[in-house]
Write an enzyme that holds these catalytic residues in place. Structure first.
Site, PDB file in Angstrom:
ATOM      1  N   ASP A  97      29.145  10.551  18.215  1.00  0.00           N
ATOM      2  CA  ASP A  97      27.787  10.874  18.660  1.00  0.00           C
ATOM      3  C   ASP A  97      26.797   9.737  18.435  1.00  0.00           C
ATOM      4  OD1 ASP A  97      25.533  12.546  19.454  1.00  0.00           O
ATOM      5  OD2 ASP A  97      25.083  12.734  17.311  1.00  0.00           O
TER       6      ASP A  97
ATOM      7  N   TYR B  26      33.795   9.817  23.028  1.00  0.00           N
ATOM      8  CA  TYR B  26      32.453   9.429  23.496  1.00  0.00           C
ATOM      9  C   TYR B  26      31.677  10.671  23.939  1.00  0.00           C
ATOM     10  CZ  TYR B  26      33.557   4.452  23.506  1.00  0.00           C
ATOM     11  OH  TYR B  26      33.883   3.169  23.133  1.00  0.00           O
ATOM     12  N   GLU B  27      30.383  10.678  23.629  1.00  0.00           N
ATOM     13  CA  GLU B  27      29.511  11.808  23.986  1.00  0.00           C
ATOM     14  C   GLU B  27      28.329  11.386  24.853  1.00  0.00           C
ATOM     15  OE1 GLU B  27      28.375  14.137  20.587  1.00  0.00           O
ATOM     16  OE2 GLU B  27      30.243  13.682  19.537  1.00  0.00           O
ATOM     17  N   HIS B  28      28.049  10.072  24.898  1.00  0.00           N
ATOM     18  CA  HIS B  28      26.888   9.546  25.630  1.00  0.00           C
ATOM     19  C   HIS B  28      27.364   8.392  26.510  1.00  0.00           C
ATOM     20  CE1 HIS B  28      24.542  11.960  22.831  1.00  0.00           C
ATOM     21  NE2 HIS B  28      25.248  11.407  21.857  1.00  0.00           N
TER      22      HIS B  28
ATOM     23  N   ARG C   7      36.171  20.779  21.912  1.00  0.00           N
ATOM     24  CA  ARG C   7      35.264  21.151  20.812  1.00  0.00           C
ATOM     25  C   ARG C   7      34.643  22.517  21.082  1.00  0.00           C
ATOM     26  NH1 ARG C   7      32.049  15.641  19.717  1.00  0.00           N
ATOM     27  NH2 ARG C   7      32.935  14.832  21.644  1.00  0.00           N
TER      28      ARG C   7
END
Length: 271
Positions: free
Chosen positions: A79, A120-122, A181
Site C-alpha cells: 500500500d 500492488y494497490e496503486h 483479500r
C-alpha cells in the site's frame, strides 16, 4: 496450504508450523522505490522494506531446513512507502521488466526464496501495461528457475480489479495462487456473504486457486470470531478450500497465533 505475511517485529520461529500443511511465509515488502527519507520510484529496481534483521537470509535458510514443508516468498508493492502510496510506475514495459528481473533475481537468490506475490494497490500505468510487466516478470523468473511459484493479492476495488484481471486474462496460466483479500470487505461480513464473495472471485479468476483470507486484528471482512472457519468448512466440503491466507504475523503474535493453529488444524484434517 497456509500463507502468512510477515513485515516487522516477528521471526519465522515465532509462528507455529504444522508439519502436515504446506506453509508459505511471505516477506512484505519488496518495493521498486528508493530507501531514502522521501522515497521515489526506481522503474523496477527493487529494494527490501521488510525487517531484514529478524528476517534475514540465514533465518530463511534455517526455517526451511528445519521444516521441509516451508517455502518463503516476497511480496511486491504493498500500500505505502515512506509517508505516501507505493505506485506501480514503470517508464516502459521493457525497462521495468529488465530492471525487475535483475534486481529480484539478486534478492531472491541472496535470501534463498521460492516465489513472489504481486501486491500492488496503486497504479500510474494502465491495466495492459501492468499485465505485460508483471506477466513477463513471472514468466522470466519461472523460466530461469529463480522462482517455483507466483501469486497475486487483489481485492474488491474497481481500479485494482481492472489491473489484476487484465494480468489474469493474459498470464493467469503462470499464476499459482490468488491470495484474494477478502478482509478488504466490510467488517460486518457474514458467513453467507463471505461464501458469495468467494464464489464471485472464483468466477472472476476462473481456473485459479483462490485462497480464503482473514486479517488478524479483525478490522475487515469475516473474522475468525464471527464465522470465518465455518465458511472455510463449507468451502472445504465443496472441495474449494485451496488454502488460507493471513495478514499478518505481526498482529497475530499478540494473540499467540491461535487462529494460525486453528487454520492449520482445519487444513491438515482430510475430512
Amino acid at each position: 496450504m497456509q500463507l502468512q505475511k510477515l513485515k516487522h517485529n516477528v521471526r519465522f520461529t515465532d509462528v507455529p508450523i504444522n508439519p502436515n500443511v504446506e506453509f508459505h511465509f511471505i516477506l512484505s515488502f519488496g518495493i521498486d522505490y528508493t530507501t531514502s527519507s522521501s522515497p521515489s520510484p526506481t522503474d523496477g529496481k527493487f529494494n527490501i522494506f521488510w525487517d531484514s534483521n529478524n528476517l534475514s537470509p540465514s533465518q530463511v535458510s534455517s526455517i526451511k531446513s528445519d521444516h521441509s514443508n516451508v517455502k518463503v516468498a516476497l511480496s511486491l508493492g504493498g500500500d505505502s512507502v515512506g509517508n505516501g502510496y507505493a505506485y506501480f510506475n514503470p517508464s516502459s514495459v521493457d525497462s521495468w521488466v529488465s530492471n525487475a528481473v535483475s534486481s529480484l533475481t539478486d534478492i531472491i537468490q541472496k535470501y534463498n526464496l521460492d516465489g513472489i506475490d504481486i501486491d500492488y494497490e496503486h497504479f500510474s500505468a494502465d491495466p495492459d501495461t501492468f499485465a505485460e510487466c508483471i506477466g513477463q516478470l513471472i514468466k522470466t523468473l519461472k523460466k530461469t528457475g529463480v522462482i517455483s511459484f507466483a501469486s497475486i493479492a487483489p481485492f474488491d476495488d474497481d481500479q485494482v480489479q481492472s489491473h489484476y484481471l487484465a494480468l489474469w486474462r493474459s498470464y493467469g496460466h503462470l499464476i499459482d495462487y490468488v491470495n484474494f483479500r477478502f478482509y478488504a470487505y466490510d467488517p460486518g461480513t457474514t458467513v453467507s456473504q463471505f461464501v458469495k464473495y468467494f464464489e464471485e472471485q472464483s468466477s472472476n479468476y476462473e481456473g485459479g486457486k483462490v485462497l480464503a483470507s482473514f486479517i488478524s486484528d479483525g478490522s475487515g471482512g469475516l473474522s475468525p470470531d464471527n464465522g470465518f472457519f465455518t465458511a472455510c468448512n463449507q468451502l472445504k466440503s465443496q472441495q474449494q478450500l485451496y488454502g488460507i491466507f493471513i495478514w499478518s504475523a505481526d498482529d497475530s503474535k499478540a494473540e499467540g497465533f491461535r487462529y494460525e493453529k486453528q487454520s492449520q488444524a482445519l487444513l491438515a484434517n482430510p475430512h
